[in-house]
Scaffold this active site. Structure first.
Site, PDB file in Angstrom:
ATOM      1  N   HIS A 192       0.880  -1.094  -0.035  1.00  0.00           N
ATOM      2  CA  HIS A 192       0.034   0.005   0.017  1.00  0.00           C
ATOM      3  C   HIS A 192       0.904   1.138   0.007  1.00  0.00           C
ATOM      4  O   HIS A 192       2.356   1.122   0.066  1.00  0.00           O
ATOM      5  CB  HIS A 192      -0.869  -0.074   1.335  1.00  0.00           C
ATOM      6  CG  HIS A 192      -0.363   0.006   2.447  1.00  0.00           C
ATOM      7  ND1 HIS A 192      -0.185  -1.168   3.476  1.00  0.00           N
ATOM      8  CD2 HIS A 192       0.419   1.024   3.147  1.00  0.00           C
ATOM      9  CE1 HIS A 192       0.542  -0.696   4.399  1.00  0.00           C
ATOM     10  NE2 HIS A 192       0.823   0.548   4.367  1.00  0.00           N
TER      11      HIS A 192
HETATM   12  P1  TYD Z   1      -1.177  -2.569   7.883  1.00  0.00           P
HETATM   13  O1  TYD Z   1      -0.591  -1.158   7.687  1.00  0.00           O
HETATM   14  O2  TYD Z   1      -1.788  -3.013   6.456  1.00  0.00           O
HETATM   15  O3  TYD Z   1       0.214  -3.577   7.954  1.00  0.00           O
HETATM   16  P2  TYD Z   1       1.397  -3.848   7.157  1.00  0.00           P
HETATM   17  O4  TYD Z   1       1.858  -2.491   6.239  1.00  0.00           O
HETATM   18  O5  TYD Z   1       2.508  -4.142   7.953  1.00  0.00           O
HETATM   19  O6  TYD Z   1       0.956  -4.845   6.104  1.00  0.00           O
HETATM   20  O7  TYD Z   1      -1.870  -2.838   9.184  1.00  0.00           O
HETATM   21  C1  TYD Z   1      -2.545  -4.133   9.429  1.00  0.00           C
HETATM   22  C2  TYD Z   1      -3.541  -4.064  10.210  1.00  0.00           C
HETATM   23  O8  TYD Z   1      -3.243  -3.402  11.647  1.00  0.00           O
HETATM   24  C3  TYD Z   1      -4.822  -3.223   9.627  1.00  0.00           C
HETATM   25  O9  TYD Z   1      -5.948  -3.971  10.127  1.00  0.00           O
HETATM   26  C4  TYD Z   1      -4.808  -1.900  10.302  1.00  0.00           C
HETATM   27  C5  TYD Z   1      -4.227  -2.000  11.661  1.00  0.00           C
HETATM   28  N1  TYD Z   1      -3.356  -1.029  12.292  1.00  0.00           N
HETATM   29  C6  TYD Z   1      -3.953  -0.211  13.172  1.00  0.00           C
HETATM   30  O10 TYD Z   1      -4.916  -0.410  13.724  1.00  0.00           O
HETATM   31  N2  TYD Z   1      -3.082   0.769  13.529  1.00  0.00           N
HETATM   32  C7  TYD Z   1      -1.890   0.949  13.139  1.00  0.00           C
HETATM   33  O11 TYD Z   1      -1.081   2.078  13.659  1.00  0.00           O
HETATM   34  C8  TYD Z   1      -1.247   0.435  12.126  1.00  0.00           C
HETATM   35  C9  TYD Z   1      -0.026   0.407  11.406  1.00  0.00           C
HETATM   36  C10 TYD Z   1      -2.043  -0.948  11.556  1.00  0.00           C
END
Ligand code: TYD
Length: 136
Positions: free
Chosen positions: A51
């Protein structure tokens, strides 16, 4: 002006019965830190990220193990491997990023310029390309 895609963030590493690294604004981190999150025990071989963010700036460190980071600004793609706690990378807004080749021992630490907001995410690659190519 062409902005650099890969920007490393080097932090001090102090040897003191082990090692201690630190990062603070504005010396190493060019934004006020509003949020810290960390990733532990990732599923081996499963990519994360995939993303971009609209406004959030982030600095990512690999505290343990290694991670292959793929950064893409819509025009150019670069890959780097992070494997030491004193060397992080900036993930600027509108940069598609993927974290690859981790295993369950990998630990990532991320410092972010904004509080968590799901509306700040661009999760669709075609939408990302449209936004990145319009605004850079
Ligand atoms: P995501 O940012 O998609 O993780 P990565 O980049 O490591 O693949 O986030 C994973 C999950 O965690 C998603 O459901 C959103 C949640 N999340 C939060 O609730 N707070 C946060 O600060 C972050 C970074 C993620």
């Amino acid at each position: 002006m062409v902005k650099k895609l890969v920007k490393f963030v080097k932090v001090p590493k102090i040897k003191d019965d082990g090692f201690l690294c630190f990062a603070q604004n504005p010396d190493q981190i060019p934004f006020e830190i509003k949020r810290v999150y960390y990733i532990t025990s990732p599923v081996a071989g499963l990519p994360r990220g995939k993303h971009a963010h609209k406004k959030t700036r982030q600095v990512l460190f690999c505290l343990k193990g290694k991670v292959r980071m793929v950064l893409n600004n819509g025009r150019k793609k670069s890959e780097i491997v992070l494997s030491s706690p004193e060397k992080g990378i900036m993930i600027e807004p509108k940069t598609w990023h993927e974290m690859l080749d981790m295993n369950e021992n990998t630990v990532l630490l991320v410092l972010a310029s904004k509080r968590y907001d799901p509306k700040d995410y661009i999760r669709n690659y075609d939408e990302f390309l449209r936004i990145a190519r319009t605004h850079t």
